[in-house]
Write a protein that holds these residues in place. Sequence first.
Motif, PDB file in Angstrom:
ATOM      1  N   ILE A  62       0.906  -1.114  -0.045  1.00 17.22           N
ATOM      2  CA  ILE A  62       0.092   0.011   0.051  1.00 17.22           C
ATOM      3  C   ILE A  62       0.845   1.312  -0.062  1.00 17.22           C
ATOM      4  O   ILE A  62       0.468   2.188  -0.659  1.00 17.22           O
ATOM      5  CB  ILE A  62      -0.869   0.025   1.277  1.00 17.22           C
ATOM      6  CG1 ILE A  62      -1.996  -1.096   0.903  1.00 17.22           C
ATOM      7  CG2 ILE A  62      -1.545   1.175   1.517  1.00 17.22           C
ATOM      8  CD1 ILE A  62      -2.905  -1.275   2.188  1.00 17.22           C
ATOM      9  N   SER A  63       2.022   1.127   0.631  1.00 19.04           N
ATOM     10  CA  SER A  63       2.590   2.549   0.858  1.00 19.04           C
ATOM     11  C   SER A  63       3.884   2.307  -0.203  1.00 19.04           C
ATOM     12  O   SER A  63       4.934   3.150   0.043  1.00 19.04           O
ATOM     13  CB  SER A  63       3.296   2.571   2.366  1.00 19.04           C
ATOM     14  OG  SER A  63       4.228   1.512   2.616  1.00 19.04           O
ATOM     15  N   ALA A  64       4.065   1.923  -1.021  1.00 18.52           N
ATOM     16  CA  ALA A  64       5.148   1.438  -2.017  1.00 18.52           C
ATOM     17  C   ALA A  64       5.388   2.994  -2.691  1.00 18.52           C
ATOM     18  O   ALA A  64       4.468   3.468  -3.092  1.00 18.52           O
ATOM     19  CB  ALA A  64       4.974   0.310  -3.291  1.00 18.52           C
ATOM     20  N   ILE A  65       6.726   3.393  -2.394  1.00 21.19           N
ATOM     21  CA  ILE A  65       7.276   4.489  -2.984  1.00 21.19           C
ATOM     22  C   ILE A  65       8.101   4.321  -4.204  1.00 21.19           C
ATOM     23  O   ILE A  65       8.554   5.312  -4.812  1.00 21.19           O
ATOM     24  CB  ILE A  65       7.664   5.394  -1.917  1.00 21.19           C
ATOM     25  CG1 ILE A  65       8.827   4.910  -1.279  1.00 21.19           C
ATOM     26  CG2 ILE A  65       6.600   5.928  -1.064  1.00 21.19           C
ATOM     27  CD1 ILE A  65       9.518   5.694  -0.209  1.00 21.19           C
ATOM     28  N   LEU A  66       8.615   3.119  -4.568  1.00 22.32           N
ATOM     29  CA  LEU A  66       9.299   2.791  -5.575  1.00 22.32           C
ATOM     30  C   LEU A  66       8.484   2.361  -6.785  1.00 22.32           C
ATOM     31  O   LEU A  66       7.627   1.408  -6.660  1.00 22.32           O
ATOM     32  CB  LEU A  66      10.398   1.717  -5.184  1.00 22.32           C
ATOM     33  CG  LEU A  66      11.502   2.329  -3.986  1.00 22.32           C
ATOM     34  CD1 LEU A  66      12.528   1.249  -3.678  1.00 22.32           C
ATOM     35  CD2 LEU A  66      12.343   3.438  -4.440  1.00 22.32           C
ATOM     36  N   ASP A  67       8.864   2.246  -7.835  1.00 19.48           N
ATOM     37  CA  ASP A  67       8.328   1.793  -9.199  1.00 19.48           C
ATOM     38  C   ASP A  67       8.625   0.273  -9.121  1.00 19.48           C
ATOM     39  O   ASP A  67       9.614  -0.343  -9.260  1.00 19.48           O
ATOM     40  CB  ASP A  67       8.879   2.477 -10.432  1.00 19.48           C
ATOM     41  CG  ASP A  67       8.223   1.789 -11.564  1.00 19.48           C
ATOM     42  OD1 ASP A  67       7.415   0.969 -11.566  1.00 19.48           O
ATOM     43  OD2 ASP A  67       8.631   2.552 -12.693  1.00 19.48           O
ATOM     44  N   LEU A  68       7.523  -0.304  -8.974  1.00 20.31           N
ATOM     45  CA  LEU A  68       7.699  -1.773  -8.874  1.00 20.31           C
ATOM     46  C   LEU A  68       7.922  -2.417 -10.253  1.00 20.31           C
ATOM     47  O   LEU A  68       8.240  -3.675 -10.124  1.00 20.31           O
ATOM     48  CB  LEU A  68       6.207  -2.610  -8.259  1.00 20.31           C
ATOM     49  CG  LEU A  68       5.880  -1.834  -7.058  1.00 20.31           C
ATOM     50  CD1 LEU A  68       4.560  -2.525  -6.456  1.00 20.31           C
ATOM     51  CD2 LEU A  68       6.792  -2.432  -5.768  1.00 20.31           C
ATOM     52  N   SER A  69       7.921  -1.888 -11.220  1.00 16.84           N
ATOM     53  CA  SER A  69       8.488  -2.548 -12.509  1.00 16.84           C
ATOM     54  C   SER A  69       9.988  -2.194 -12.735  1.00 16.84           C
ATOM     55  O   SER A  69      10.585  -3.117 -13.546  1.00 16.84           O
ATOM     56  CB  SER A  69       7.782  -1.753 -13.631  1.00 16.84           C
ATOM     57  OG  SER A  69       8.159  -0.469 -13.858  1.00 16.84           O
ATOM     58  N   ARG A 109       3.202   3.866   5.747  1.00 13.29           N
ATOM     59  CA  ARG A 109       4.236   4.718   5.204  1.00 13.29           C
ATOM     60  C   ARG A 109       5.509   3.797   4.780  1.00 13.29           C
ATOM     61  O   ARG A 109       5.635   2.716   5.692  1.00 13.29           O
ATOM     62  CB  ARG A 109       4.570   5.890   6.142  1.00 13.29           C
ATOM     63  CG  ARG A 109       3.257   6.676   6.201  1.00 13.29           C
ATOM     64  CD  ARG A 109       3.664   7.916   7.352  1.00 13.29           C
ATOM     65  NE  ARG A 109       2.631   8.920   7.566  1.00 13.29           N
ATOM     66  CZ  ARG A 109       1.518   8.697   7.701  1.00 13.29           C
ATOM     67  NH1 ARG A 109       1.042   7.754   8.213  1.00 13.29           N
ATOM     68  NH2 ARG A 109       0.583   9.798   7.730  1.00 13.29           N
ATOM     69  N   THR A 110       6.233   4.345   3.860  1.00 11.80           N
ATOM     70  CA  THR A 110       7.452   3.478   3.528  1.00 11.80           C
ATOM     71  C   THR A 110       8.681   4.661   3.827  1.00 11.80           C
ATOM     72  O   THR A 110       8.360   5.451   3.471  1.00 11.80           O
ATOM     73  CB  THR A 110       7.507   2.982   2.161  1.00 11.80           C
ATOM     74  OG1 THR A 110       6.634   1.750   2.087  1.00 11.80           O
ATOM     75  CG2 THR A 110       8.985   2.425   1.836  1.00 11.80           C
ATOM     76  N   HIS A 111       9.601   3.813   4.425  1.00 12.89           N
ATOM     77  CA  HIS A 111      10.682   4.832   4.914  1.00 12.89           C
ATOM     78  C   HIS A 111      11.960   3.911   4.208  1.00 12.89           C
ATOM     79  O   HIS A 111      12.224   3.097   4.382  1.00 12.89           O
ATOM     80  CB  HIS A 111      10.979   5.172   6.231  1.00 12.89           C
ATOM     81  CG  HIS A 111       9.927   5.696   7.150  1.00 12.89           C
ATOM     82  ND1 HIS A 111       9.628   6.980   7.082  1.00 12.89           N
ATOM     83  CD2 HIS A 111       8.868   4.873   7.762  1.00 12.89           C
ATOM     84  CE1 HIS A 111       8.451   7.001   7.755  1.00 12.89           C
ATOM     85  NE2 HIS A 111       8.201   5.892   8.120  1.00 12.89           N
ATOM     86  N   LEU A 112      12.724   4.885   3.279  1.00  5.69           N
ATOM     87  CA  LEU A 112      14.019   4.344   2.491  1.00  5.69           C
ATOM     88  C   LEU A 112      15.335   4.990   3.269  1.00  5.69           C
ATOM     89  O   LEU A 112      15.468   6.152   3.440  1.00  5.69           O
ATOM     90  CB  LEU A 112      14.064   4.616   1.282  1.00  5.69           C
ATOM     91  CG  LEU A 112      12.719   4.168   0.502  1.00  5.69           C
ATOM     92  CD1 LEU A 112      12.708   4.537  -1.041  1.00  5.69           C
ATOM     93  CD2 LEU A 112      12.709   2.414   0.605  1.00  5.69           C
TER      94      LEU A 112
END
Length: 71
Positions: A9-16, A43-46
Amino acid sequence: MAADSGNGISAILDLSTHVFVNSDLTINLLRKPVGEWVCLDARTHLSSHGGGLAESALYDELGLIGRATKS
């Protein structure tokens, strides 16, 4: 099941172009959920070193029931 959905749900990177494997799931509950519905605030934190953390707050109709994290 809701606790395991936070990273999608919180993915902030392009999954492709990016793939990831969640090696853990930690769930901390304050109490059992009330009712049929669970709200997920994710939320996603990188980091700049290739790591990440998906963090979710879990709610029911009465309020916060717990948190879930995945690295």
